[in-house]
Design a protein around this motif. Structure first.
Motif, short mmCIF file in Angstrom:
data_model
loop_
_atom_site.label_atom_id
_atom_site.label_comp_id
_atom_site.label_asym_id
_atom_site.label_seq_id
_atom_site.Cartn_x
_atom_site.Cartn_y
_atom_site.Cartn_z
N TYR A 31 0.81 -1.21 0.00
CA TYR A 31 0.00 0.00 0.00
C TYR A 31 0.85 1.27 0.00
O TYR A 31 1.89 1.34 0.65
CB TYR A 31 -0.91 0.03 1.22
N THR A 32 0.36 2.28 -0.71
CA THR A 32 0.80 3.64 -0.48
C THR A 32 -0.02 4.17 0.69
O THR A 32 -1.24 4.00 0.73
CB THR A 32 0.57 4.51 -1.71
N LEU A 33 0.67 4.79 1.63
CA LEU A 33 0.03 5.30 2.84
C LEU A 33 0.18 6.81 2.90
O LEU A 33 1.22 7.34 2.51
CB LEU A 33 0.67 4.66 4.06
N ALA A 34 -0.84 7.47 3.39
CA ALA A 34 -0.80 8.93 3.39
C ALA A 34 -1.52 9.49 4.60
O ALA A 34 -2.33 8.80 5.24
CB ALA A 34 -1.44 9.46 2.11
N TRP A 35 -1.21 10.73 4.87
CA TRP A 35 -1.93 11.52 5.86
C TRP A 35 -2.51 12.75 5.17
O TRP A 35 -1.82 13.41 4.37
CB TRP A 35 -1.01 11.96 6.99
N PHE A 36 -3.74 13.03 5.49
CA PHE A 36 -4.42 14.24 5.07
C PHE A 36 -4.91 14.96 6.33
O PHE A 36 -4.95 14.37 7.40
CB PHE A 36 -5.62 13.90 4.18
N ARG A 37 -5.30 16.20 6.18
CA ARG A 37 -5.87 16.92 7.31
C ARG A 37 -6.98 17.84 6.83
O ARG A 37 -7.00 18.25 5.67
CB ARG A 37 -4.81 17.72 8.05
N GLN A 38 -7.87 18.12 7.76
CA GLN A 38 -8.99 19.00 7.45
C GLN A 38 -9.22 19.95 8.61
O GLN A 38 -9.64 19.53 9.70
CB GLN A 38 -10.25 18.18 7.17
N LEU A 107 -4.15 13.47 -4.05
CA LEU A 107 -5.57 13.62 -4.33
C LEU A 107 -6.42 12.79 -3.37
O LEU A 107 -6.24 11.58 -3.23
CB LEU A 107 -5.86 13.19 -5.77
N VAL A 108 -7.38 13.44 -2.75
CA VAL A 108 -8.26 12.76 -1.78
C VAL A 108 -8.97 11.58 -2.44
O VAL A 108 -9.04 10.49 -1.88
CB VAL A 108 -9.27 13.75 -1.19
N HIS A 109 -9.51 11.80 -3.62
CA HIS A 109 -10.35 10.78 -4.25
C HIS A 109 -9.56 9.57 -4.73
O HIS A 109 -10.14 8.57 -5.12
CB HIS A 109 -11.14 11.40 -5.41
#
Length: 124
Positions: A31-38, A107-109
């Motif tokens: 897997y590619t793993l990521a962090w996003f924030r809002q 990209l979130v989607h």
């Protein structure tokens, strides 16, 4: 695939926090793993990603302050956040996907799997 994020909290500006996200399911290493924030009233935005080959990518606002890492044996991804500023205040989400191409990392989607979010609050 399920993701469980943890490690958020309240910290003063200049402080540090370490977020963790545990992934349940098969083939974690692929897997590619990521962090996003809002942030409140804002759109979800990319923070950092780490690919299966361990190459990392960061959003400009966090470069030099945040470090993403992965532990394949523990099926966990971490986000070490140093020199925190009030603008880092947000709900942080971990994300995973096994089919992301380089141009879609931010990209979130593009991510199929998401954790529940953990709140980080940085006080001034």
């Amino acid at each position: 695939v399920q993701l469980q994020a943890s490690g958020g909290g309240l910290v003063q500006a200049g402080g540090s926090l370490r977020l963790s996200c545990a992934l349940s399911g098969r083939s974690f290493s692929t897997y590619t793993l990521a962090w996003f924030r809002q942030g409140q009233g804002k759109e979800r935005e990319f923070v950092a990603a780490i690919r299966r080959d361990r190459n990392t990518h960061y959003a400009d606002p966090v470069k030099g302050r945040f470090t993403i890492s992965r532990d394949n044996a523990q099926a966990t991804v971490h986000l070490q956040m140093n020199s925190l500023i009030p603008e880092d205040t947000a709900v942080y989400y971990c994300a995973a996907d096994s089919r992301i191409i380089l141009s879609s990392l931010t990209l979130v989607h593009a991510y199929d799997y998401w954790g529940q979010g953990t709140l980080v609050t940085v006080s001034s």
